[in-house]
Design an enzyme around this catalytic site. Structure first.
Site, short mmCIF file in Angstrom:
data_model
loop_
_atom_site.label_atom_id
_atom_site.label_comp_id
_atom_site.label_asym_id
_atom_site.label_seq_id
_atom_site.Cartn_x
_atom_site.Cartn_y
_atom_site.Cartn_z
N GLU A 134 0.85 -1.19 0.00
CA GLU A 134 0.00 0.00 0.00
C GLU A 134 0.89 1.25 0.00
OE1 GLU A 134 -2.68 0.52 3.32
OE2 GLU A 134 -3.78 2.08 2.28
N MET A 275 0.35 -2.89 8.63
CA MET A 275 -0.35 -3.03 7.36
C MET A 275 -1.27 -4.24 7.36
SD MET A 275 -0.90 -1.80 4.40
CE MET A 275 -2.09 -2.55 3.32
N GLU A 310 -5.55 -3.11 12.56
CA GLU A 310 -5.23 -3.90 11.37
C GLU A 310 -6.18 -5.08 11.25
OE1 GLU A 310 -3.41 -2.28 9.50
OE2 GLU A 310 -2.51 -0.98 11.01
N HIS A 313 -9.48 -4.04 9.82
CA HIS A 313 -9.42 -3.81 8.37
C HIS A 313 -9.86 -5.05 7.58
CE1 HIS A 313 -7.94 0.16 7.49
NE2 HIS A 313 -6.77 0.03 8.07
N1 PHE Z 1 -3.06 0.90 5.79
C1 PHE Z 1 -2.14 0.99 6.89
C2 PHE Z 1 -3.00 1.22 8.10
O1 PHE Z 1 -3.70 2.02 8.36
C3 PHE Z 1 -1.21 2.13 6.87
C4 PHE Z 1 -0.12 2.04 5.89
C5 PHE Z 1 -0.15 2.83 4.77
C6 PHE Z 1 0.95 1.21 6.10
C7 PHE Z 1 0.86 2.80 3.84
C8 PHE Z 1 1.97 1.19 5.21
C9 PHE Z 1 1.94 1.98 4.08
O2 PHE Z 1 -3.25 0.57 8.92
ZN ZN Z 2 -5.58 1.60 8.67
#
Ligand code: PHE
Ligand code: ZN
Length: 868
Positions: A134, A275, A310, A313
């Site tokens: 990401e 992540m 996480e 998510h």
């Molecule tokens: N999506 C991850 C989070 O919120 C954040 C993230 C973004 C980690 C970009 C790494 C790189 O939990």
């Molecule tokens: Zn997040």
């Protein structure tokens, strides 16, 4: 395409163009299936991919296949099994002209994880291999339509040296393994289609803390937290937190885990916190590893929070993902709201709310009032990595909270149920989310949607006018201009409001929800039995700046009697802020009311220690700055020191009781013990401000006798700002004891970079030369850069040396890791708010950075916007 045109002198880099939300088009090609084969090595990894591609009926007819790449060269391209030369590079992307509607594309690339210092894509950390995809890291692994609305089913084969990489992990479940010739391989399948940003792979010499969780429908899920063997004893809290989070999401949102396996891996080089890759979360080790000796209570709470975030998510992000990156808050704002609710439920809700609001004000309000302000759903970006901001995350969470406040818990839950059901397996938008809430509840939420598109923090004024039994509440709102949005519409602002009896201290008008929707509005209260005090924006029901007409005497009364703990906290803080801002402005003001409120809070026997700690902690120097027309860091520092010292002297007895009585056995992680420890160190801090010599002795005693990191680090923080021999002794003892523990050495750096001392700039300069400083490790870099950037008095040293130091560090970091470097810019963005000399020096540093050749896109965007 519009350019970000900011500064006539700034070099315009044509490669650094904007992507705009309104330019969104559905993908031309879909990739229902993806097969990847990795031949893994630290120096060199070979990636072979087989993509089943299908023309999207909603895409542009006849369009070629465009596969994103970043720093990649194709070794070979195959179309339907035959090697092909019929492709070209379009910038860093791969363009393949294709007839027909369905093909199989083969691509081979070779990458070097060891050379990947950006930590995006596949990289090496401590001898292991791991990925971060990401937002746009997958394109650094292989060519692919690297956008979140292309969902694909993955089958992945990993092949590696068995001794070097005994553990091979990726998303989903293992389906086959084999070995021979010192090598081994594993093939995994993820049954859930996912966007490329959720792909993950880990290879290394890791050991797991294993456990199981039985889900609501009786599915037995194998859980693994993978770390280096020596770190296994530090994984218990993360595992307990994970199980708590899984249970909570079933009970609170009806969300069940959906695979037989859930793995977490901790890595020491990581750009962010963690992540949510499907079935294989990858974490910054700071958010996994903890024990009593090395982690503070705050660390323990952060681990629970991030592990839960996480995990949550899996539904808000993975099962339902984002259509495009402009919808980032769809998953992040909602998931932050979910993790905030989780932390409140497992801890103390009032203190959690205070904590969340403090973060919001310190970071998001500053962002929202500066040159990097953007809406929760942005309209454009140059580099999407720059938009993982407090606005997307924390203001986004406040927006979800407001919707829940308006709907009430039952309808909100019906709405989230419908959202998950309706969009399962899809890439959705913020509008889809609101629509689901509306459809399930029958409530129109149009008025709240402006919060997605309009940036800036609304300023709300409130004045209560009472005439016998009738009271009128006069409300007004102004939304300040932000970049690209000079004129604002009034917003819908839900204000939980009550009236408190001036004499009785009782709730004489019970809490009600007032929706402020106009620029000016008046609300009436009947049957007001006695002189009333206004308690408004209770529990911080709206993320706004409140300016309430209330005298110090009224605030003092509310500080002692408001029935909402958050409002009570606010009254005390407001008293302090007024005193601090006036004093910093050179006025002589009486501190009686402030000391009265702080003393009353400390002496109260109804309030718990955790609340007392938050309430009596004087507002930060940057919050005081927000109250001033022109920020003078020296005057603010002097005012805050004066207040701290007055509290320390006047309330020495109460503070000593709290400090001495606050000692709790380190293994006790109950909220009561954590609260007592928090109050203990805040009391110590104030005592030291009142009497530095005695403070140094007390702090050294706390440091030496501590059986836990909270007390030990708390004492070290106090000592770090003092001029006493105990300071050097403690810093040395701390370093010697933890020399081999990187996460604790990060604390050692950060404590010094945060110190309130006249020589902090010299200290950070020396720290940046320290043998253990490493610009390649984001945690270590942040331990200096983030801590120093937030240290208002030191960073804004009148000499300008603080600016020069941080700017040099940013430029160096940009060569290594642009994403992390760009996140160090915001302290400079506030330059316009400072007195002339400092403003000029800050601006000059921004310009010097911007004129440096070869800037990354990340840094270019932050700098050019900061100067706009
Ligand atoms: N999506 C991850 C989070 O919120 C954040 C993230 C973004 C980690 C970009 C790494 C790189 O939990
Ligand atoms: Zn997040």
């Amino acid at each position: 395409m519009a350019d970000v045109r900011v500064n006539a002198e700034a070099p315009q880099n044509p490669a650094h163009t904007e992507t705009r939300r309104e330019d969104y088009r559905p993908p031309d090609w879909l990739v229902p299936e993806t097969e990847l084969r990795f031949t893994l090595g630290i120096e060199k990894t070979r990636v072979q991919s087989k993509l089943k591609v299908e023309r999207n009926p909603e895409g542009a007819p006849g369009a070629p296949l465009l596969l994103n790449g970043d720093d990649l060269k194709p070794v070979g391209v195959w179309i339907d099994g035959a090697r092909s030369d019929d492709w070209s590079m379009k910038g860093s992307d791969l363009l393949i002209p294709l007839d027909g509607d369905s093909h199989e594309i083969g691509i081979e690339t070779e990458i070097s994880p060891a050379a990947n210092s950006k930590l995006m894509g596949l990289y090496a950390s401590n001898g292991m291999l791991c990925t971060q995809c990401e937002a746009q890291g997958f394109r650094r692994i292989t060519f692919f339509p690297d956008r979140p609305d292309v969902l694909s089913k993955y089958r992945v084969r990993m092949d590696a040296d068995k001794a070097q990489f005994p553990i091979l992990l990726t998303n989903g479940n293992p389906v086959a393994t084999g070995e021979g010739d010192g090598r081994h391989w594993a093939e995994w399948e993820d049954p859930f289609p996912k966007p490329s940003y959720l792909f993950a792979l880990v290879a290394g010499d890791l050991k797991a803390n294993r456990d199981t969780f039985t889900s609501m429908s009786g599915r037995k899920v194998d859980l693994g937290i993978w770390v280096r063997e020596a770190d296994l004893p530090k994984t218990a809290h993360a595992m307990a937190s994970l199980k708590q989070a899984m249970q909570w999401d079933e009970e609170t949102y009806g969300r069940e885990y959906d695979l037989d396996l859930f793995n977490i891996v901790a890595v020491s080089d990581f750009n962010m916190g963690a992540m949510e890759n499907k079935g294989l979360n990858i974490f910054n080790s700071a958010y996994i590893l903890a024990d009593q000796d090395t982690a503070t209570d705050v660390d323990f709470d952060n681990i629970a929070r991030v592990v839960a975030h996480e995990y949550f998510h899996n539904w808000s992000g993975d099962r339902v993902t984002c259509r495009d990156w402009f919808q980032l808050s769809l998953k992040e704002g909602f998931t932050v709201f979910r993790d905030q609710s989780f932390s409140a439920d497992i801890g103390s809700p009032a203190v959690k709310r205070i904590d969340d609001v403090r973060t919001l004000r310190m970071i998001q309000f500053q962002e929202d009032s500066g040159p990097l302000a953007h809406p929760v759903r942005p309209d454009s970006y140059i580099e999407i990595s720059n938009f993982y901001t407090a606005t997307i995350y924390n203001k986004g969470a406040e927006l979800i909270r407001m919707m829940k406040t308006v709907l009430g818990p039952k309808k909100f839950r019906a709405g989230t149920d419908l959202y998950f059901e309706r969009h399962d397996g899809e890439a959705a938008t913020c509008d889809d989310f609101v629509k689901a809430l509306e459809d399930a509840s029958g409530v129109d939420l149009t008025h709240l949607k402006l919060w997605y598109s309009q940036a800036g923090t609304p300023h709300v004024t409130a004045r209560l006018e009472q005439d016998g039994g009738k009271a009128k509440l006069h409300l007004g709102q102004i939304v300040p201009p932000t970049p690209g949005q000079p004129v604002k519409k009034p917003m819908a602002i839900p204000l939980k409001t009550a009236l408190i009896g001036k004499a009785s201290g009782a709730e004489i008008a019970p809490e009600r929800l007032i929706m402020l929707e106009e620029a000016e509005q008046t609300v009436e209260f009947d049957n007001v039995g006695e002189a009333a005090l206004l308690s408004i924006n209770r529990s911080f029901s709206a993320p706004v700046v409140m300016d309430v007409e209330r005298g110090d005497g009224e605030l003092e009364k509310l500080a002692a009697s408001d029935t909402d703990p958050f409002a009570r906290y606010e009254a005390i803080q407001e008293l302090m802020l007024r005193w601090l801002a006036a004093t910093a402005n050179g006025e002589t003001v009486d501190s009686g009311a402030v000391l009265q409120a702080v003393g009353g809070t400390l002496r109260s026997n109804q309030l718990d220690p955790a609340f007392k700690a938050e309430a009596i902690l004087p507002p930060s120097e940057s919050l005081i700055g927000d109250r001033m027309a022109v920020i003078d860091p020296d005057a603010i520092h002097a005012a805050r020191e004066q207040l701290r010292s007055a509290i320390g002297k006047e309330l020495a007895g109460e503070l000593s009781n709290a400090q001495l009585g606050g000692g709790q056995p380190g293994e006790d992680l109950s909220k009561e013990a954590k609260g007592a420890r928090r109050l203990r160190t805040i009391a110590l801090n104030l005592l030291a401000a009142g009497d530095p010599d005695k403070g140094a002795q007390l702090a050294k005693a706390q440091f030496d006798s501590a059986d836990n990191m909270t007390d030990r680090q708390g004492a070290l923080v106090v000592l770090a700002s003092l001029d006493a021999p105990e300071r050097e002794q403690a810093l040395k003892a701390f370093y010697d004891r933890y020399e081999d523990d990187p996460l604790v050495i990060d604390k050692w750096f950060a404590v010094q970079a945060s110190a309130q001392r006249a020589d902090t700039v010299d200290q950070v300069q020396a720290l940046a030369e320290h043998a253990k400083f490493a610009i390649t490790n984001p945690n270590r870099l942040r331990s200096i850069a983030a801590a120093f950037g937030m240290n208002q008095w030191a960073f804004h040293d009148a000499s300008g040396r603080g600016y020069r130091f941080l700017a040099d560090l940013i430029l160096k970091a940009d060569k290594v890791n642009p994403q992390v470097a760009a996140r160090m810019v915001p302290p400079f963005g506030r330059w316009r708010r400072f007195e002339e000399k400092r403003a000029a020096m800050m601006r000059a540093e921004l310009e010097r950075m911007l004129e440096t050749p070869g800037l990354s896109k990340d840094l270019y965007e932050q700098l050019s916007k900061s100067l706009a």
